[in-house]
Design a protein around this motif. Structure first.
Motif, PDB file in Angstrom:
ATOM      1  N   ILE A   1       0.847  -1.193   0.000  1.00  0.00           N
ATOM      2  CA  ILE A   1       0.000   0.000   0.000  1.00  0.00           C
ATOM      3  C   ILE A   1       0.887   1.249   0.000  1.00  0.00           C
ATOM      4  O   ILE A   1       1.549   1.554   0.989  1.00  0.00           O
ATOM      5  N   LEU A   2       0.900   1.941  -1.118  1.00  0.00           N
ATOM      6  CA  LEU A   2       1.723   3.140  -1.254  1.00  0.00           C
ATOM      7  C   LEU A   2       1.069   4.362  -0.617  1.00  0.00           C
ATOM      8  O   LEU A   2       1.750   5.199  -0.006  1.00  0.00           O
ATOM      9  N   ASP A   3      -0.239   4.502  -0.765  1.00  0.00           N
ATOM     10  CA  ASP A   3      -0.966   5.659  -0.241  1.00  0.00           C
ATOM     11  C   ASP A   3      -2.367   5.226   0.171  1.00  0.00           C
ATOM     12  O   ASP A   3      -2.966   4.335  -0.446  1.00  0.00           O
ATOM     13  N   GLY A   4      -2.891   5.900   1.210  1.00  0.00           N
ATOM     14  CA  GLY A   4      -4.278   5.722   1.581  1.00  0.00           C
ATOM     15  C   GLY A   4      -4.524   4.517   2.470  1.00  0.00           C
ATOM     16  O   GLY A   4      -3.609   3.904   3.027  1.00  0.00           O
ATOM     17  N   ALA A   5      -5.799   4.191   2.613  1.00  0.00           N
ATOM     18  CA  ALA A   5      -6.247   3.079   3.445  1.00  0.00           C
ATOM     19  C   ALA A   5      -7.515   2.507   2.836  1.00  0.00           C
ATOM     20  O   ALA A   5      -8.143   3.112   1.970  1.00  0.00           O
TER      21      ALA A   5
ATOM     22  N   LEU B   1       1.572  -4.639   3.768  1.00  0.00           N
ATOM     23  CA  LEU B   1       1.598  -5.593   2.668  1.00  0.00           C
ATOM     24  C   LEU B   1       0.371  -6.481   2.796  1.00  0.00           C
ATOM     25  O   LEU B   1       0.127  -7.054   3.862  1.00  0.00           O
ATOM     26  N   VAL B   2      -0.419  -6.594   1.726  1.00  0.00           N
ATOM     27  CA  VAL B   2      -1.653  -7.381   1.727  1.00  0.00           C
ATOM     28  C   VAL B   2      -1.477  -8.534   0.746  1.00  0.00           C
ATOM     29  O   VAL B   2      -1.077  -8.324  -0.402  1.00  0.00           O
ATOM     30  N   LEU B   3      -1.786  -9.746   1.195  1.00  0.00           N
ATOM     31  CA  LEU B   3      -1.610 -10.932   0.355  1.00  0.00           C
ATOM     32  C   LEU B   3      -2.946 -11.449  -0.150  1.00  0.00           C
ATOM     33  O   LEU B   3      -3.853 -11.723   0.637  1.00  0.00           O
ATOM     34  N   VAL B   4      -3.050 -11.537  -1.469  1.00  0.00           N
ATOM     35  CA  VAL B   4      -4.147 -12.268  -2.103  1.00  0.00           C
ATOM     36  C   VAL B   4      -3.665 -13.702  -2.261  1.00  0.00           C
ATOM     37  O   VAL B   4      -2.699 -13.961  -2.968  1.00  0.00           O
ATOM     38  N   HIS B   5      -4.303 -14.630  -1.570  1.00  0.00           N
ATOM     39  CA  HIS B   5      -3.821 -16.006  -1.580  1.00  0.00           C
ATOM     40  C   HIS B   5      -4.281 -16.744  -2.838  1.00  0.00           C
ATOM     41  O   HIS B   5      -5.090 -16.236  -3.621  1.00  0.00           O
TER      42      HIS B   5
ATOM     43  N   CYS C   1      -1.829   1.249  -4.785  1.00  0.00           N
ATOM     44  CA  CYS C   1      -1.140   0.018  -4.382  1.00  0.00           C
ATOM     45  C   CYS C   1      -0.148  -0.400  -5.464  1.00  0.00           C
ATOM     46  O   CYS C   1      -0.413  -0.262  -6.661  1.00  0.00           O
ATOM     47  N   LEU C   2       0.978  -0.938  -5.033  1.00  0.00           N
ATOM     48  CA  LEU C   2       1.988  -1.559  -5.877  1.00  0.00           C
ATOM     49  C   LEU C   2       1.840  -3.069  -5.736  1.00  0.00           C
ATOM     50  O   LEU C   2       1.821  -3.581  -4.614  1.00  0.00           O
ATOM     51  N   ILE C   3       1.751  -3.774  -6.851  1.00  0.00           N
ATOM     52  CA  ILE C   3       1.507  -5.215  -6.797  1.00  0.00           C
ATOM     53  C   ILE C   3       2.666  -5.964  -7.432  1.00  0.00           C
ATOM     54  O   ILE C   3       3.077  -5.670  -8.557  1.00  0.00           O
TER      55      ILE C   3
ATOM     56  N   VAL D   1       0.346  -7.900   6.443  1.00  0.00           N
ATOM     57  CA  VAL D   1       1.564  -7.631   7.197  1.00  0.00           C
ATOM     58  C   VAL D   1       1.569  -6.135   7.488  1.00  0.00           C
ATOM     59  O   VAL D   1       1.834  -5.320   6.599  1.00  0.00           O
ATOM     60  N   ARG D   2       1.241  -5.782   8.705  1.00  0.00           N
ATOM     61  CA  ARG D   2       1.138  -4.373   9.069  1.00  0.00           C
ATOM     62  C   ARG D   2       2.511  -3.774   9.323  1.00  0.00           C
ATOM     63  O   ARG D   2       3.384  -4.401   9.930  1.00  0.00           O
ATOM     64  N   SER D   3       2.682  -2.550   8.853  1.00  0.00           N
ATOM     65  CA  SER D   3       3.964  -1.871   9.022  1.00  0.00           C
ATOM     66  C   SER D   3       4.394  -1.858  10.483  1.00  0.00           C
ATOM     67  O   SER D   3       5.567  -2.089  10.802  1.00  0.00           O
ATOM     68  N   ALA D   4       3.447  -1.630  11.393  1.00  0.00           N
ATOM     69  CA  ALA D   4       3.769  -1.538  12.815  1.00  0.00           C
ATOM     70  C   ALA D   4       4.235  -2.877  13.391  1.00  0.00           C
ATOM     71  O   ALA D   4       4.870  -2.902  14.452  1.00  0.00           O
TER      72      ALA D   4
END
Length: 342
Positions: free
Chosen positions: A98-102, A119-123, A140-142, A190-193
């Motif tokens: 995720i480059l920008d936003g929510a 980071l979001v995973l499409v399984h 988003c960058l994929i 995978v959350r940045s925090a």
């Protein structure tokens, strides 16, 4: 932009000789840095996920000319405020940075929220749709290794809907019965925090996905590399090719070609002089297979790179990374003499 009538999902290799040096030479000669002016596919052909509001476009894919790679594809998705896409399903995985936003995802009828730098995973075999209910555009960058699924014949994909010739088939069965046991327990976001910065021979790294972790991807390894202003990364050699997105900062990358000398066994012959590739925010940088690379940050601000690699190389016996030179910060932290960073 491609003028092809159809989208290239998998590219073949054809040669009149057993040696493939000409094929590799064409890849090495192609420009390795692409910016926002490069749209190799605008998703008008063959993409089922976009709505009237959402936008999808490709930066790197198997149908590119000049051709870089099909071991990893790169595209972008943009969701304006208070919008969503149509969503669809495919057998291949995809990793969304995720480059920008929510916003949030609906994957297989479950909700997963995300925010900038997650980071979001499409399984595998996921029916997925992306939503932005907020006032800021989400972008988003994929990274995805889609061609590997295509090569293996895993091509059942498309929009949600009934099967054709429904009378030929029996009742629904649970598709997940053929998945790896307990795979549903792995992390989808995978959350940045929840990640940490580590000082490695490459430099300051925040790992997002890697073999042996609890992240639900089997195909994409990803990390963020932060190079201080005026410094450099480690100089490393690995067999897998790599695509890096410039998150922020300016600089350049040096690449040393590695030639195979095939004698009584394989020997590596490293080019005496590297090629130089200038990079700026928003660029993607391609590092070819079997190449030694080192990245340099200009003065002023750190150079932040998001790296993606196809994990399959590690399963094929290329699991090691050789460091010809460590990042100066790593050497200093381990008691080595401070080196010139320029």
């Amino acid at each position: 932009m491609s003028d092809k009538k159809g989208r290239v999902f998998l590219r073949g290799i054809t040669s009149e000789t057993y040696g493939l040096k000409e094929f590799r030479r064409q890849q090495l000669d192609a420009p390795r840095v692409r910016d926002d002016s490069v749209v190799v596919d605008d998703a008008k052909v063959g993409h089922s996920g976009d709505s009237a509001e959402s936008r999808t476009w490709w930066r790197v894919g198997p149908g590119d000319e000049p051709f870089l790679t099909q071991s990893l594809q790169v595209h972008f998705v943009e969701l304006p405020p208070h919008s969503s896409n149509h969503g669809h399903g495919h057998q291949n995985e995809a990793a969304f940075y995720i480059l920008d936003g929510a916003g949030y995802e609906i994957h297989d009828d479950q909700r997963y929220d995300w925010a900038t730098d997650d980071l979001v995973l499409v399984h595998t075999d996921s029916v997925h749709r992306h939503f932005n209910p907020y006032d800021e555009t989400a972008r988003c960058l994929i990274f995805k290794a889609k061609s590997e699924w295509m090569y293996l014949g895993l091509i059942q994909q498309g929009r949600s809907g009934p099967v054709e010739d429904e009378d030929r088939f029996g009742p629904r069965e649970d598709w997940s019965r053929v998945w790896t046991p307990d795979v549903e327990k792995l992390r989808k976001v995978v959350r940045s925090a929840d990640t940490t910065w580590e000082l490695t021979p490459l430099g300051r790294v925040r790992t997002l996905s890697a073999p042996g972790d609890d992240v639900r991807t089997f195909s994409v390894d990803a990390f963020v590399l932060d190079i201080p202003a005026g410094s450099r990364s480690g100089k490393r050699w690995h067999m897998a090719d790599e695509i890096l997105y410039v998150r922020s900062g300016h600089g350049y990358s040096l690449h040393w070609e590695v030639e195979a000398e095939i004698a009584e066994k394989y020997y590596a012959r490293i080019a005496k002089e590297p090629t130089r590739h200038e990079i700026k925010p928003g660029d993607t940088l391609y590092v070819p297979h079997n190449t030694i690379a080192q990245h340099f940050s200009a003065d002023g601000e750190p150079l932040v790179l998001i790296s993606g690699q196809n994990r399959l190389f590690k399963q094929l016996g290329y699991d090691n990374v050789a460091y010809l030179e460590n990042a100066p910060e790593y050497d200093e932290a381990h008691g080595a003499p401070a080196a010139d960073r320029s």
